[in-house]
Design an enzyme around this catalytic site. Structure first.
Site, PDB file in Angstrom:
ATOM      1  N   SER A 124       0.839  -1.197   0.000  1.00 35.32           N
ATOM      2  CA  SER A 124       0.000   0.000   0.000  1.00 35.32           C
ATOM      3  C   SER A 124       0.874   1.246   0.000  1.00 35.32           C
ATOM      4  CB  SER A 124      -0.860  -0.020   1.258  1.00 35.32           C
ATOM      5  OG  SER A 124      -1.440   1.229   1.476  1.00 35.32           O
ATOM      6  N   TYR A 149      -1.908  -1.040  10.872  1.00 36.95           N
ATOM      7  CA  TYR A 149      -2.128  -1.586   9.531  1.00 36.95           C
ATOM      8  C   TYR A 149      -0.951  -1.242   8.617  1.00 36.95           C
ATOM      9  CZ  TYR A 149      -3.741  -1.775   4.706  1.00 36.95           C
ATOM     10  OH  TYR A 149      -3.808  -2.003   3.356  1.00 36.95           O
ATOM     11  N   LYS A 153       2.072  -3.738   6.587  1.00 40.23           N
ATOM     12  CA  LYS A 153       2.486  -3.760   5.167  1.00 40.23           C
ATOM     13  C   LYS A 153       3.988  -3.499   5.058  1.00 40.23           C
ATOM     14  CE  LYS A 153      -1.459  -4.718   3.394  1.00 40.23           C
ATOM     15  NZ  LYS A 153      -1.681  -6.040   2.833  1.00 40.23           N
TER      16      LYS A 153
HETATM   17  P1  NAD Z   1     -10.902  -7.307   1.291  1.00 41.50           P
HETATM   18  O1  NAD Z   1     -11.107  -7.293   2.767  1.00 41.50           O
HETATM   19  O2  NAD Z   1     -12.084  -7.132   0.414  1.00 41.50           O
HETATM   20  O3  NAD Z   1     -10.148  -8.657   0.859  1.00 41.50           O
HETATM   21  C1  NAD Z   1      -9.291  -9.355   1.711  1.00 41.50           C
HETATM   22  C2  NAD Z   1      -9.743 -10.802   1.732  1.00 41.50           C
HETATM   23  O4  NAD Z   1      -8.860 -11.561   2.560  1.00 41.50           O
HETATM   24  C3  NAD Z   1     -11.149 -10.973   2.300  1.00 41.50           C
HETATM   25  O5  NAD Z   1     -11.907 -11.760   1.392  1.00 41.50           O
HETATM   26  C4  NAD Z   1     -10.935 -11.713   3.617  1.00 41.50           C
HETATM   27  O6  NAD Z   1     -12.003 -12.564   3.925  1.00 41.50           O
HETATM   28  C5  NAD Z   1      -9.628 -12.456   3.355  1.00 41.50           C
HETATM   29  N1  NAD Z   1      -8.798 -12.758   4.522  1.00 41.50           N
HETATM   30  C6  NAD Z   1      -8.350 -11.916   5.481  1.00 41.50           C
HETATM   31  N2  NAD Z   1      -7.549 -12.573   6.342  1.00 41.50           N
HETATM   32  C7  NAD Z   1      -7.465 -13.853   5.914  1.00 41.50           C
HETATM   33  C8  NAD Z   1      -6.783 -15.004   6.368  1.00 41.50           C
HETATM   34  N3  NAD Z   1      -6.000 -14.971   7.446  1.00 41.50           N
HETATM   35  N4  NAD Z   1      -6.929 -16.161   5.675  1.00 41.50           N
HETATM   36  C9  NAD Z   1      -7.722 -16.209   4.574  1.00 41.50           C
HETATM   37  N5  NAD Z   1      -8.391 -15.153   4.098  1.00 41.50           N
HETATM   38  C10 NAD Z   1      -8.267 -13.986   4.756  1.00 41.50           C
HETATM   39  O7  NAD Z   1      -9.791  -6.205   0.968  1.00 41.50           O
HETATM   40  P2  NAD Z   1      -9.284  -5.634  -0.422  1.00 41.50           P
HETATM   41  O8  NAD Z   1      -9.664  -4.199  -0.485  1.00 41.50           O
HETATM   42  O9  NAD Z   1      -9.661  -6.550  -1.520  1.00 41.50           O
HETATM   43  O10 NAD Z   1      -7.713  -5.669  -0.174  1.00 41.50           O
HETATM   44  C11 NAD Z   1      -6.911  -6.750  -0.595  1.00 41.50           C
HETATM   45  C12 NAD Z   1      -5.489  -6.514  -0.141  1.00 41.50           C
HETATM   46  O11 NAD Z   1      -5.029  -5.271  -0.666  1.00 41.50           O
HETATM   47  C13 NAD Z   1      -5.338  -6.402   1.381  1.00 41.50           C
HETATM   48  O12 NAD Z   1      -4.131  -7.030   1.753  1.00 41.50           O
HETATM   49  C14 NAD Z   1      -5.254  -4.907   1.606  1.00 41.50           C
HETATM   50  O13 NAD Z   1      -4.544  -4.591   2.789  1.00 41.50           O
HETATM   51  C15 NAD Z   1      -4.526  -4.443   0.367  1.00 41.50           C
HETATM   52  N6  NAD Z   1      -4.779  -3.035   0.043  1.00 41.50           N
HETATM   53  C16 NAD Z   1      -6.060  -2.609  -0.126  1.00 41.50           C
HETATM   54  C17 NAD Z   1      -6.314  -1.269  -0.401  1.00 41.50           C
HETATM   55  C18 NAD Z   1      -7.733  -0.774  -0.565  1.00 41.50           C
HETATM   56  O14 NAD Z   1      -7.944   0.446  -0.542  1.00 41.50           O
HETATM   57  N7  NAD Z   1      -8.736  -1.625  -0.759  1.00 41.50           N
HETATM   58  C19 NAD Z   1      -5.242  -0.364  -0.527  1.00 41.50           C
HETATM   59  C20 NAD Z   1      -3.936  -0.846  -0.372  1.00 41.50           C
HETATM   60  C21 NAD Z   1      -3.721  -2.191  -0.087  1.00 41.50           C
HETATM   61  C1  UD1 Z   2      -6.890   5.512   3.776  1.00 43.41           C
HETATM   62  C2  UD1 Z   2      -5.916   5.067   4.836  1.00 43.41           C
HETATM   63  C3  UD1 Z   2      -4.737   4.372   4.171  1.00 43.41           C
HETATM   64  C4  UD1 Z   2      -5.227   3.218   3.288  1.00 43.41           C
HETATM   65  C5  UD1 Z   2      -6.207   3.787   2.253  1.00 43.41           C
HETATM   66  C6  UD1 Z   2      -6.779   2.748   1.329  1.00 43.41           C
HETATM   67  C7  UD1 Z   2      -6.157   6.656   6.689  1.00 43.41           C
HETATM   68  C8  UD1 Z   2      -5.496   7.773   7.449  1.00 43.41           C
HETATM   69  N1  UD1 Z   2      -5.481   6.207   5.617  1.00 43.41           N
HETATM   70  O1  UD1 Z   2      -6.220   6.406   2.930  1.00 43.41           O
HETATM   71  O2  UD1 Z   2      -3.861   3.859   5.161  1.00 43.41           O
HETATM   72  O3  UD1 Z   2      -4.133   2.605   2.612  1.00 43.41           O
HETATM   73  O4  UD1 Z   2      -7.288   4.418   2.966  1.00 43.41           O
HETATM   74  O5  UD1 Z   2      -7.598   1.859   2.031  1.00 43.41           O
HETATM   75  O6  UD1 Z   2      -7.210   6.181   7.059  1.00 43.41           O
HETATM   76  N2  UD1 Z   2     -12.568  11.524   3.171  1.00 43.41           N
HETATM   77  C9  UD1 Z   2     -13.618  12.372   3.518  1.00 43.41           C
HETATM   78  N3  UD1 Z   2     -14.733  11.806   4.063  1.00 43.41           N
HETATM   79  C10 UD1 Z   2     -14.889  10.466   4.270  1.00 43.41           C
HETATM   80  C11 UD1 Z   2     -13.813   9.606   3.894  1.00 43.41           C
HETATM   81  C12 UD1 Z   2     -12.670  10.175   3.360  1.00 43.41           C
HETATM   82  O7  UD1 Z   2     -13.533  13.582   3.360  1.00 43.41           O
HETATM   83  O8  UD1 Z   2     -15.931  10.026   4.783  1.00 43.41           O
HETATM   84  C13 UD1 Z   2     -11.365  12.099   2.546  1.00 43.41           C
HETATM   85  C14 UD1 Z   2     -10.086  11.867   3.323  1.00 43.41           C
HETATM   86  O9  UD1 Z   2      -9.852  12.883   4.256  1.00 43.41           O
HETATM   87  C15 UD1 Z   2      -9.056  11.849   2.178  1.00 43.41           C
HETATM   88  C16 UD1 Z   2      -9.837  11.266   0.993  1.00 43.41           C
HETATM   89  O10 UD1 Z   2     -11.203  11.464   1.296  1.00 43.41           O
HETATM   90  O11 UD1 Z   2      -8.662  13.163   1.857  1.00 43.41           O
HETATM   91  C17 UD1 Z   2      -9.582   9.788   0.766  1.00 43.41           C
HETATM   92  O12 UD1 Z   2      -9.815   9.080   1.983  1.00 43.41           O
HETATM   93  P1  UD1 Z   2      -9.763   7.477   2.058  1.00 43.41           P
HETATM   94  O13 UD1 Z   2     -10.639   6.907   1.013  1.00 43.41           O
HETATM   95  O14 UD1 Z   2     -10.016   7.089   3.476  1.00 43.41           O
HETATM   96  O15 UD1 Z   2      -8.262   7.127   1.626  1.00 43.41           O
HETATM   97  P2  UD1 Z   2      -6.856   7.630   2.244  1.00 43.41           P
HETATM   98  O16 UD1 Z   2      -7.060   8.674   3.268  1.00 43.41           O
HETATM   99  O17 UD1 Z   2      -5.964   7.952   1.110  1.00 43.41           O
END
Ligand code: NAD
Ligand code: UD1
Length: 340
Positions: A124, A149, A153
Site C-alpha cells: 500500500s 495496519y 504492510k
Molecule cells: P478485502 O477485505 O475485500 O479482501 C481481503 C480478503 O482476505 C477478504 O476476502 C478476507 O475474507 C480475506 N482474509 C483476510 N484474512 C485472511 C486469512 N488470514 N486467511 C484467509 N483469508 C483472509 O480487501 P481488499 O480491499 O480486496 O484488499 C486486498 C489486499 O489489498 C489487502 O491485503 C489490503 O490490505 C490491500 N490493500 C487494499 C487497499 C484498498 O484500498 N482496498 C489499498 C492498499 C492495499
Molecule cells: C486511507 C488510509 C490508508 C489506506 C487507504 C486505502 C487513513 C489515514 N489512511 O487512505 O492507510 O491505505 O485508505 O484503504 O485512514 N474523506 C472524507 N470523508 C470520508 C472519507 C474520506 O472527506 O468520509 C477524505 C479523506 O480525508 C481523504 C480522501 O477522502 O482526503 C480519501 O480518503 P480514504 O478513502 O479514506 O483514503 P486515504 O485517506 O488515502
C-alpha cells in the site's frame, strides 16, 4: 499455469480472479471469508464462464494450506488476504499483526516447502513516510507509519525482501496500491464494506443511494486547490490488470521489486463528489467537518516504473470510476447480501 489467490473472494481479489481467468490462468482461491462472501466467486464464474476452485480456510492454517498446495500444481501466488481497516488496526493491533504477518509467513513457508517461488504481494502507498515530496516514487522514503495496519504492510515488505535475498530463484513483486475505487463494469462485482465505510468512494455511493444522510468532508483548509484532500484514485479493474502484468514480470526476474500502482493524477474530495453527481445524475449531500487525524493534504503516485517495466498503465478515467461504483451500488444496495 495455476495461480493461488489468497483473499480472492474480497474486493480486489475477486476482480483479479476475473482478469486471471480471462487470461487463461487456472485459479485457486483460499479465503476464510472474514470480510467477504462466496457470492463474489459465483459471480466471477458467471462473468468468465469458469469457476475458480475455492477453499474456505485461513492462510495461517498450515495443514489446510499445505493440502491446497498438494492438490494443485501452483505456479504463482497472489497474496491479498489480510485485514485492512486503519481505525480498527489502532483498536486491535494484535489481531492485525497476527493476521497480516502470520498469514504472510505461513504462506511463504508452505510455498518454499512446495518449491513455489513466485509471489505478488498487496502492499500500500501507506508504507511511504508522511513528509515526502509529491509524487511518490518507489525510491521515496518509507516508514514512520501512523497506524498498525501500515506497519504490517511495511514489515511484510521487509520479510518478503529478506526471503527473496536468501532464496535463489525466489521472486516477489511488492505492489503499492494508491486508492482503489470503482467496480466491475457489469455491476456484478464491487466493494462491500461491512458497517460504516472508512473510505471516501463507498461513503459517497452509500450516501447517493440514501443509506447515509450526508458525507462528511474531512477538512477544507488543506493546502490544495479547493482545500480538500487530494488522492490518486485508480479503477479496481486497472489495478487487477496490474497483477497480471506483475506475474508476467516475475516469470523473467529474480529477487524483490517494488511497483507503484496509481494513475499519477490527484483528485480532491470535492472534485470526486462533483464528478460522481455529474456522471450519475444523483445528489451527494455533504458537510465540511474537522480534519481526520493522520490524513495528509496530498498523496499521488509517480507510476513511471510500472509503465516502463510492467508495461502497465491505468486506463480508466475518473468518470469510469464514478459510473461503475454507482452501477454496483445501485444494483446491489446491500452489497452481496442483495442476493445471487
Ligand atoms: P478485502 O477485505 O475485500 O479482501 C481481503 C480478503 O482476505 C477478504 O476476502 C478476507 O475474507 C480475506 N482474509 C483476510 N484474512 C485472511 C486469512 N488470514 N486467511 C484467509 N483469508 C483472509 O480487501 P481488499 O480491499 O480486496 O484488499 C486486498 C489486499 O489489498 C489487502 O491485503 C489490503 O490490505 C490491500 N490493500 C487494499 C487497499 C484498498 O484500498 N482496498 C489499498 C492498499 C492495499
Ligand atoms: C486511507 C488510509 C490508508 C489506506 C487507504 C486505502 C487513513 C489515514 N489512511 O487512505 O492507510 O491505505 O485508505 O484503504 O485512514 N474523506 C472524507 N470523508 C470520508 C472519507 C474520506 O472527506 O468520509 C477524505 C479523506 O480525508 C481523504 C480522501 O477522502 O482526503 C480519501 O480518503 P480514504 O478513502 O479514506 O483514503 P486515504 O485517506 O488515502
Amino acid at each position: 499455469m495455476t495461480v493461488l489467490v489468497t483473499g480472492g473472494a474480497g474486493y480486489i481479489g475477486s476482480h483479479t480472479c476475473v482478469e486471471l481467468l480471462k487470461n487463461d490462468y487456472d485459479v485457486v482461491v483460499v479465503d476464510n471469508l472474514c470480510n467477504s462472501s462466496e457470492i463474489s466467486l459465483r459471480r466471477v464464474a458467471e462473468l468468465t464462464g469458469k469457476a475458480p476452485c475455492f477453499y474456505r480456510c485461513d492462510v495461517r492454517d498450515t495443514a489446510a494450506l499445505s493440502d491446497v498446495f498438494r492438490r494443485h500444481e501452483i505456479g504463482c501466488v497472489i497474496h491479498f488476504a489480510g485485514l485492512k481497516a486503519v481505525g480498527e488496526s489502532v483498536q486491535k493491533p494484535l489481531a492485525y499483526y497476527e493476521n497480516n504477518l502470520g498469514s504472510t509467513m505461513t504462506l511463504c513457508r508452505v510455498m518454499l516447502e512446495h518449491g513455489v517461488k513466485q509471489l505478488v504481494f498487496s502492499s500500500s502507498a501507506t508504507v511511504y513516510a508522511g513528509n515526502n515530496p509529491m509524487p511518490l516514487s518507489e525510491e521515496s522514503r518509507t516508514g514512520d507509519c501512523s497506524n498498525p495496519y501500515g506497519w504490517t504492510k511495511y514489515m511484510c515488505e521487509i520479510i518478503l525482501s529478506d526471503i527473496a535475498r536468501a532464496t535463489p530463484g525466489f521472486s516477489v513483486a511488492l505492489l503499492r496500491y494508491f486508492n482503489p475505487v470503482g467496480a466491475h463494469e457489469s455491476g456484478r462485482l464491487g466493494e462491500d464494506p461491512s458497517g460504516i465505510p472508512n473510505n471516501l468512494m463507498p461513503f459517497i455511493s452509500q450516501t447517493a443511494v440514501g443509506q447515509r444522510r450526508e458525507l462528511s468532508v474531512f477538512g477544507n483548509d488543506y493546502d490544495t486547490p479547493d482545500g480538500t484532500g487530494v488522492r490518486d484514485y485508480l479503477h479496481v479493474v486497472d489495478l487487477a490488470r496490474g497483477h497480471v502484468a506483475a506475474m508476467d514480470y516475475l516469470k523473467a526476474h529474480e529477487g524483490a521489486a517494488v511497483f507503484n500502482l496509481g494513475t499519477g493524477r490527484g483528485t480532491s474530495v470535492l472534485e470526486m463528489v462533483h464528478a460522481f453527481e455529474r456522471v450519475n445524475g444523483v445528489a451527494v449531500p455533504y458537510r465540511i467537518t474537522e480534519r481526520r487525524a493522520g490524513d495528509l493534504a496530498t498523496v499521488y503516485a509517480d507510476p513511471k516504473r510500472s509503465e516502463q517495466i510492467l508495461h502497465w498503465r491505468a486506463e480508466r478515467t475518473l468518470e469510469d470510476m464514478c459510473r461503475d461504483s454507482w452501477r454496483w451500488q445501485s444494483q446491489n444496495p446491500r452489497g452481496y447480501q442483495s442476493g445471487d
